[in-house]
Design a protein around this motif. Structure first.
Motif, short mmCIF file in Angstrom:
data_model
loop_
_atom_site.label_atom_id
_atom_site.label_comp_id
_atom_site.label_asym_id
_atom_site.label_seq_id
_atom_site.Cartn_x
_atom_site.Cartn_y
_atom_site.Cartn_z
N THR A 43 22.46 6.74 -21.25
CA THR A 43 23.06 8.20 -21.16
C THR A 43 23.63 8.42 -19.84
N TYR A 44 24.99 8.89 -19.56
CA TYR A 44 25.41 8.97 -18.23
C TYR A 44 25.83 10.50 -18.20
N THR A 45 25.20 11.19 -16.96
CA THR A 45 25.47 12.61 -17.03
C THR A 45 26.47 12.61 -15.92
N ILE A 46 27.48 13.32 -15.96
CA ILE A 46 28.63 13.37 -14.63
C ILE A 46 28.22 14.61 -13.85
N TYR A 57 35.35 10.51 -4.74
CA TYR A 57 34.37 9.73 -5.42
C TYR A 57 33.84 10.46 -6.53
N CYS A 58 32.94 9.95 -7.43
CA CYS A 58 32.30 10.62 -8.45
C CYS A 58 30.67 10.23 -8.38
N LEU A 59 29.86 11.18 -9.01
CA LEU A 59 28.54 11.01 -9.09
C LEU A 59 28.07 11.14 -10.50
N ILE A 60 27.10 9.87 -10.82
CA ILE A 60 26.89 9.85 -12.14
C ILE A 60 25.25 9.57 -12.13
N GLU A 79 31.22 0.61 -5.82
CA GLU A 79 30.09 1.15 -6.85
C GLU A 79 28.60 0.98 -6.01
N SER A 80 27.81 2.25 -5.87
CA SER A 80 26.55 2.07 -5.48
C SER A 80 25.67 2.60 -6.58
N VAL A 123 14.83 3.67 -17.02
CA VAL A 123 15.12 3.79 -15.56
C VAL A 123 16.34 4.73 -15.34
N ARG A 124 16.07 5.41 -14.30
CA ARG A 124 16.92 6.55 -13.93
C ARG A 124 17.59 6.11 -12.61
N LEU A 125 19.00 6.25 -12.54
CA LEU A 125 19.85 5.88 -11.33
C LEU A 125 20.90 6.96 -10.88
N LEU A 126 20.88 6.81 -9.65
CA LEU A 126 22.34 7.74 -9.24
C LEU A 126 23.47 6.66 -8.90
N CYS A 127 24.62 6.88 -9.65
CA CYS A 127 25.65 5.95 -9.40
C CYS A 127 26.81 6.64 -8.57
N ILE A 128 27.57 6.14 -7.49
CA ILE A 128 28.58 6.51 -6.69
C ILE A 128 29.56 5.56 -6.96
N CYS A 129 30.70 5.98 -7.43
CA CYS A 129 31.98 5.48 -7.44
C CYS A 129 33.01 6.00 -6.66
N ALA A 130 33.72 5.17 -5.81
CA ALA A 130 34.61 5.65 -4.77
C ALA A 130 35.94 4.67 -4.73
N PRO A 131 37.05 5.32 -4.97
CA PRO A 131 37.37 6.73 -5.22
C PRO A 131 36.88 7.08 -6.90
N ALA A 132 36.94 8.16 -7.30
CA ALA A 132 36.49 8.64 -8.59
C ALA A 132 37.49 8.05 -9.61
#
Length: 181
Positions: A43-46, A57-60, A79-80, A123-132
């Motif tokens: 499950t990905y929450t934007i 960027y976007c943060l998920i 992507e981080s 597991v819970r992660l924060l994902c940053i993708c740049a650019p969005a």
């Protein structure tokens, strides 16, 4: 000096504040307006979309159950991942690493990678993708769910095949290549 740092760029005047843009506060556990997307059992929450960050960027927020995570892929953007709870196994250019709670991993653009939750707890992660843009891909191929912890829908074989076909058809538009395991 880092040749990619902001201080390596020519000095220029900072643009004026854009009053058309507003502060965005994301509360993933209580904000019902945030999109929650079920994708490959995760499950990905934007939290922040390209619309919120002017495309930078976007943060998920990712909730990944045991055995979950995306298959091998690569994409033309950075992507981080920061692991908030639990640990994941990453495969980066064929090499396996374990990333634990409190640790961050950066995946350079174009590099083949995947990750898996090999543990027995979510597991819970924060994902940053740049650019969005990746958040738009997720919204196109995933299934909206009620909240961050809603269990994913069950897919029969036909639905699974349709999902894979749709993801393959849309991947290129979102600068992503799905790789064979």
């Amino acid at each position: 000096m880092n040749k990619h740092a902001i201080t390596a760029q020519p000095i220029s005047r900072i643009p004026p504040d854009d009053p058309q843009r507003s502060l965005k506060l994301a509360r993933p556990n209580t904000d019902e307006s945030l999109p929650h997307i079920s994708l490959v059992g995760d499950t990905y929450t934007i939290l922040l979309s390209g619309n919120d960050t002017n495309g930078r960027y976007c943060l998920i927020d990712m909730l990944v159950p045991p055995g979950g995570g995306p298959g091998p892929h690569r994409h033309d953007f950075e992507e981080s991942f920061t692991v908030l709870e639990g640990e994941i196994e990453t495969i980066f250019r064929g090499k396996k690493s374990v990333v634990r709670s409190g640790e961050t991993v950066n995946v350079p653009a174009n590099a083949p990678h995947s990750f898996t939750n090999a543990s027995k707890q979510s597991v819970r992660l924060l994902c940053i993708c740049a650019p969005a843009g990746q958040e738009e891909f997720f919204a196109q191929v995933g299934i909206p769910v009620a909240n961050r912890t809603t269990p994913p829908p069950n897919f029969d074989e036909r639905a699974q095949a349709e999902f894979i076909k749709k993801a393959q058809e849309l991947a290129g538009k979102y600068r992503t290549e799905l790789l064979k395991p």
